[in-house]
Write a protein that holds these residues in place. Structure first.
Motif, PDB file in Angstrom:
ATOM      1  N   LYS A  82       0.776  -1.330   0.157  1.00 25.50           N
ATOM      2  CA  LYS A  82      -0.085  -0.060  -0.130  1.00 25.50           C
ATOM      3  C   LYS A  82       1.041   1.207   0.203  1.00 25.50           C
ATOM      4  N   ILE A  83       0.959   1.849  -1.183  1.00 26.49           N
ATOM      5  CA  ILE A  83       2.008   3.091  -1.299  1.00 26.49           C
ATOM      6  C   ILE A  83       1.341   4.346  -1.411  1.00 26.49           C
ATOM      7  N   TRP A  84       1.827   5.455  -0.518  1.00 23.12           N
ATOM      8  CA  TRP A  84       1.373   6.945  -0.971  1.00 23.12           C
ATOM      9  C   TRP A  84       1.471   7.330  -2.397  1.00 23.12           C
ATOM     10  N   ARG A  85       0.444   7.656  -3.154  1.00 20.14           N
ATOM     11  CA  ARG A  85       0.644   8.335  -4.411  1.00 20.14           C
ATOM     12  C   ARG A  85       0.324   9.727  -4.234  1.00 20.14           C
ATOM     13  N   GLN A  86       1.071  10.648  -4.603  1.00 18.11           N
ATOM     14  CA  GLN A  86       0.472  12.188  -4.616  1.00 18.11           C
ATOM     15  C   GLN A  86       1.079  12.872  -5.983  1.00 18.11           C
ATOM     16  N   ALA A  87       0.182  13.438  -6.795  1.00 17.22           N
ATOM     17  CA  ALA A  87       0.746  13.862  -7.976  1.00 17.22           C
ATOM     18  C   ALA A  87       1.714  15.226  -8.046  1.00 17.22           C
ATOM     19  N   GLY A  88       1.476  15.881  -6.800  1.00 20.91           N
ATOM     20  CA  GLY A  88       2.155  17.208  -6.597  1.00 20.91           C
ATOM     21  C   GLY A  88       1.916  17.732  -5.286  1.00 20.91           C
ATOM     22  N   PRO A  89       2.564  18.988  -4.922  1.00 17.92           N
ATOM     23  CA  PRO A  89       2.379  19.533  -3.555  1.00 17.92           C
ATOM     24  C   PRO A  89       0.915  19.651  -3.197  1.00 17.92           C
ATOM     25  N   SER A  90       0.178  20.214  -4.211  1.00 22.28           N
ATOM     26  CA  SER A  90      -1.188  20.674  -3.791  1.00 22.28           C
ATOM     27  C   SER A  90      -2.079  19.694  -3.905  1.00 22.28           C
ATOM     28  N   ALA A  91      -1.710  18.593  -4.806  1.00 22.19           N
ATOM     29  CA  ALA A  91      -2.610  17.553  -5.129  1.00 22.19           C
ATOM     30  C   ALA A  91      -3.066  16.766  -3.875  1.00 22.19           C
ATOM     31  N   ALA A  92      -4.407  15.837  -3.914  1.00 24.98           N
ATOM     32  CA  ALA A  92      -4.918  14.995  -2.996  1.00 24.98           C
ATOM     33  C   ALA A  92      -4.085  13.731  -3.162  1.00 24.98           C
ATOM     34  N   GLY A  93      -3.593  13.170  -2.150  1.00 26.74           N
ATOM     35  CA  GLY A  93      -2.788  11.858  -2.273  1.00 26.74           C
ATOM     36  C   GLY A  93      -3.686  10.857  -1.586  1.00 26.74           C
ATOM     37  N   ARG A  94      -3.448   9.540  -2.032  1.00 26.61           N
ATOM     38  CA  ARG A  94      -4.220   8.257  -1.313  1.00 26.61           C
ATOM     39  C   ARG A  94      -3.147   7.076  -1.351  1.00 26.61           C
ATOM     40  N   LEU A  95      -3.689   6.182  -0.493  1.00 23.20           N
ATOM     41  CA  LEU A  95      -2.599   4.845  -0.582  1.00 23.20           C
ATOM     42  C   LEU A  95      -3.308   4.052  -1.885  1.00 23.20           C
ATOM     43  N   GLU A  96      -2.219   3.566  -2.809  1.00 26.13           N
ATOM     44  CA  GLU A  96      -2.716   2.683  -3.755  1.00 26.13           C
ATOM     45  C   GLU A  96      -2.136   1.411  -3.589  1.00 26.13           C
ATOM     46  N   HIS A  97      -2.662   0.463  -4.103  1.00 31.18           N
ATOM     47  CA  HIS A  97      -2.473  -0.976  -3.640  1.00 31.18           C
ATOM     48  C   HIS A  97      -1.527  -1.630  -4.881  1.00 31.18           C
ATOM     49  N   TYR A  98      -0.306  -2.245  -4.750  1.00 30.12           N
ATOM     50  CA  TYR A  98       0.333  -2.873  -5.634  1.00 30.12           C
ATOM     51  C   TYR A  98       0.745  -4.255  -5.246  1.00 30.12           C
ATOM     52  N   THR A  99       1.259  -4.989  -6.113  1.00 28.54           N
ATOM     53  CA  THR A  99       1.704  -6.282  -5.617  1.00 28.54           C
ATOM     54  C   THR A  99       2.968  -6.121  -6.191  1.00 28.54           C
TER      55      THR A  99
END
Ligand code: SF4
Ligand code: FES
Length: 249
Positions: free
Chosen positions: A6-23
């Motif tokens: 479960k990795i935090w992805r955030q496109a840029g400083p002011s973008a909303a971030g979220r945890l995304e699932h990877y294998t």
């Protein structure tokens, strides 16, 4: 090993971030944690997807660039170890691993797992140096320094400026980082000249950057990959009190 990530992805400083699932597929126990992320990124790039941004440089525990919170702990589960020196043998096949960036107001996210730690540079620029002319390499014993003092200064100089202490602290305090530099220099004759000005200007800069204060919880010491002792913070406080009392700043 196969891992659920479960990795935090955030496109840029002011973008909303979220945890995304990877294998993570075919992860060797002998890989470092960052090599595991390299393998995941190679898979993403092959699929034409955006690679996960994360910081690293030396990958030898020296530079302080790597900066991941692994399952809630800055630098992961091994004490006295940077995340670049953490190995996948520490995990089991089928484990779920959550990976996030340092979280502190003074360390804004740039992208995904990369944060801006230039606030630390500005603290060092405010006073974490000596401006006396130390000359060339002196002959041995020219400046007599007791062995226990030189060793304590060297232990403090081991700080790599990674920022894990800030990430672990509920107040996002930079006290352990600052105290390492202040103790390192205050213990040595070359650093004593500017000791009082140094402690005041570094603390003022940390306040201006938005770091919090210290409430003696000890999380900083627990996650520090260089095992900088929290007793340095007491030394920094003593330096600060002396600076204020002498008004020699
Ligand atoms: S005191 Fe430890 S955790 Fe904090 S910046 Fe230095 S090496 Fe990193
Ligand atoms: S990449 Fe240099 S200390 Fe981890």
């Amino acid at each position: 090993m196969k891992l659920n990530l479960k990795i935090w992805r955030q496109a840029g400083p002011s973008a909303a971030g979220r945890l995304e699932h990877y294998t993570g597929h075919e992860i060797s126990p002998d890989m470092s944690f960052l090599e595991m992320l390299d393998v995941v990124n190679e898979g993403l790039i092959r699929q034409g997807k955006d690679a996960i941004a994360f910081d690293s440089d030396c990958r030898e525990g020296i530079c302080g660039m790597c900066s991941l919170v692994v399952n809630g702990v800055p630098h992961g589960p091994d004490r006295g170890t940077t995340v670049c020196q953490l190995h996948m043998r520490r995990f089991k096949d089928g484990d779920t691993i959550t990976i996030e960036p340092w979280r502190a107001k003074a360390f804004p996210v740039i992208k995904d797992l990369v944060v801006d730690r230039s606030a630390f540079d500005r603290i060092i620029a405010a006073g974490g140096y000596v401006s006396v002319n130390a000359g060339g390499a002196p002959d041995g014993n020219t400046i007599l320094i007791p062995k226990d003092v030189s060793e304590a200064a060297m232990d403090s100089a081991a700080c790599i400026g990674c920022g894990a202490c800030v990430a672990a602290c509920k107040n996002a305090s930079a006290h352990l980082f600052m105290s390492a530099k202040i103790a390192h220099l205050a213990l040595l004759p070359q650093g004593r000249v500017e000791r009082y000005r140094r402690v005041v200007t570094m603390i003022e800069q940390a306040d201006a950057e938005g770091f919090g204060s210290c409430s003696n919880e000890g999380e900083c010491e627990a996650v520090c990959p260089k095992e900088i002792p929290i007793s340095n913070i007491a030394r920094m406080t003593r330096e600060y009190v002396k600076a204020v009392l002498t008004a020699d700043t």
